[in-house]
Design a protein around this motif. Structure first.
Motif, PDB file in Angstrom:
ATOM      1  N   SER A   1       6.633 -50.713  60.584  1.00 20.14           N
ATOM      2  CA  SER A   1       6.602 -52.056  60.027  1.00 20.14           C
ATOM      3  C   SER A   1       5.710 -52.067  58.799  1.00 20.14           C
ATOM      4  O   SER A   1       4.901 -51.150  58.610  1.00 20.14           O
ATOM      5  CB  SER A   1       6.088 -53.058  61.071  1.00 20.14           C
ATOM      6  OG  SER A   1       4.772 -52.730  61.469  1.00 20.14           O
ATOM      7  N   GLY A   2       5.892 -53.089  57.966  1.00 20.91           N
ATOM      8  CA  GLY A   2       4.987 -53.286  56.844  1.00 20.91           C
ATOM      9  C   GLY A   2       5.540 -52.966  55.476  1.00 20.91           C
ATOM     10  O   GLY A   2       4.849 -53.163  54.474  1.00 20.91           O
ATOM     11  N   GLY A   3       6.751 -52.481  55.383  1.00 18.74           N
ATOM     12  CA  GLY A   3       7.313 -52.188  54.074  1.00 18.74           C
ATOM     13  C   GLY A   3       7.632 -53.455  53.306  1.00 18.74           C
ATOM     14  O   GLY A   3       7.534 -54.563  53.816  1.00 18.74           O
TER      15      GLY A   3
ATOM     16  N   ASP B   1       5.973 -44.399  43.752  1.00 21.20           N
ATOM     17  CA  ASP B   1       5.771 -44.431  45.201  1.00 21.20           C
ATOM     18  C   ASP B   1       6.957 -45.089  45.917  1.00 21.20           C
ATOM     19  O   ASP B   1       7.010 -45.105  47.146  1.00 21.20           O
ATOM     20  CB  ASP B   1       4.504 -45.206  45.553  1.00 21.20           C
ATOM     21  CG  ASP B   1       3.247 -44.501  45.083  1.00 21.20           C
ATOM     22  OD1 ASP B   1       2.330 -45.195  44.572  1.00 21.20           O
ATOM     23  OD2 ASP B   1       3.161 -43.268  45.230  1.00 21.20           O
ATOM     24  N   THR B   2       7.885 -45.618  45.149  1.00 20.04           N
ATOM     25  CA  THR B   2       9.065 -46.242  45.743  1.00 20.04           C
ATOM     26  C   THR B   2       9.879 -45.229  46.535  1.00 20.04           C
ATOM     27  O   THR B   2      10.255 -44.173  46.009  1.00 20.04           O
ATOM     28  CB  THR B   2       9.934 -46.871  44.638  1.00 20.04           C
ATOM     29  OG1 THR B   2       9.211 -47.927  44.008  1.00 20.04           O
ATOM     30  CG2 THR B   2      11.231 -47.424  45.226  1.00 20.04           C
ATOM     31  N   ALA B   3      10.120 -45.543  47.793  1.00 22.73           N
ATOM     32  CA  ALA B   3      10.844 -44.628  48.684  1.00 22.73           C
ATOM     33  C   ALA B   3      10.996 -45.285  50.046  1.00 22.73           C
ATOM     34  O   ALA B   3      10.405 -46.336  50.307  1.00 22.73           O
ATOM     35  CB  ALA B   3      10.086 -43.312  48.834  1.00 22.73           C
ATOM     36  N   VAL B   4      11.784 -44.655  50.887  1.00 21.86           N
ATOM     37  CA  VAL B   4      11.789 -45.008  52.307  1.00 21.86           C
ATOM     38  C   VAL B   4      10.706 -44.171  52.972  1.00 21.86           C
ATOM     39  O   VAL B   4      10.667 -42.949  52.815  1.00 21.86           O
ATOM     40  CB  VAL B   4      13.157 -44.739  52.958  1.00 21.86           C
ATOM     41  CG1 VAL B   4      13.097 -45.062  54.446  1.00 21.86           C
ATOM     42  CG2 VAL B   4      14.243 -45.567  52.277  1.00 21.86           C
TER      43      VAL B   4
ATOM     44  N   VAL C   1       9.765 -49.111  50.861  1.00 18.14           N
ATOM     45  CA  VAL C   1       8.664 -49.543  50.005  1.00 18.14           C
ATOM     46  C   VAL C   1       9.171 -49.510  48.567  1.00 18.14           C
ATOM     47  O   VAL C   1       9.634 -48.466  48.086  1.00 18.14           O
ATOM     48  CB  VAL C   1       7.434 -48.638  50.166  1.00 18.14           C
ATOM     49  CG1 VAL C   1       6.379 -48.968  49.106  1.00 18.14           C
ATOM     50  CG2 VAL C   1       6.852 -48.780  51.564  1.00 18.14           C
ATOM     51  N   THR C   2       9.093 -50.641  47.900  1.00 15.47           N
ATOM     52  CA  THR C   2       9.536 -50.730  46.513  1.00 15.47           C
ATOM     53  C   THR C   2       8.378 -51.233  45.658  1.00 15.47           C
ATOM     54  O   THR C   2       7.810 -52.291  45.944  1.00 15.47           O
ATOM     55  CB  THR C   2      10.733 -51.677  46.364  1.00 15.47           C
ATOM     56  OG1 THR C   2      11.809 -51.221  47.201  1.00 15.47           O
ATOM     57  CG2 THR C   2      11.216 -51.728  44.926  1.00 15.47           C
ATOM     58  N   VAL C   3       8.040 -50.464  44.640  1.00 12.29           N
ATOM     59  CA  VAL C   3       6.965 -50.833  43.733  1.00 12.29           C
ATOM     60  C   VAL C   3       7.596 -51.129  42.371  1.00 12.29           C
ATOM     61  O   VAL C   3       8.077 -50.229  41.687  1.00 12.29           O
ATOM     62  CB  VAL C   3       5.913 -49.724  43.610  1.00 12.29           C
ATOM     63  CG1 VAL C   3       4.750 -50.194  42.734  1.00 12.29           C
ATOM     64  CG2 VAL C   3       5.419 -49.311  44.987  1.00 12.29           C
TER      65      VAL C   3
END
Length: 123
Positions: free
Chosen positions: A7-9, A89-92, A119-121
């Motif tokens: 959780s937390g993405g 840093d964007t990635a699964v 996570v998408t930056v």
């Protein structure tokens, strides 16, 4: 039965922070080690950070000083605090637990994965 739930993405702007968490939904013995991997589209899955039952951390060079991994070994829960996030840093991000048990003198390895959290930056 082992089921790792992440959780937390989410979406965050460059320079922002996110905290990811991972928990084992079953009542299982403490994993030898847990870690976070990440995979961007078209890229291989890379280790981001890991931590042993005794709390010894390891960080990949590309996150050292920005990410902090923590763990409650007794509960098989793990978190990673990600600061100063960058677009790269964007990635699964995947939670992983691994180790080995010994039964009747025979070593049996295990390796469990969560389903991943995006996570998408981006600005």
């Amino acid at each position: 039965q082992v089921q790792l739930v992440e959780s937390g993405g989410g979406l965050v702007q460059p320079g922002g922070s996110l905290r990811l968490s991972c928990a084992d939904s079953g009542r299982n013995p403490s994993f030898d080690a847990m870690g976070w991997f990440r995979q961007a589209p078209g890229q291989q899955r890379d280790l981001v950070a890991s931590i042993t039952t005794r709390g010894r951390p390891y960080y990949a060079g590309f996150v050292k000083g920005r990410f902090t991994i923590s763990r409650d070994g007794a509960k098989n829960t793990m978190s990673i605090q990600m600061n100063s996030l960058k677009p790269e840093d964007t990635a699964v991000y995947y939670c992983n637990a691994w180790g080995a048990t010994v039964t009747d003198g025979k070593r049996n390895g295990y390796d469990y994965w969560g389903q991943g959290t995006q996570v998408t930056v981006s600005s």
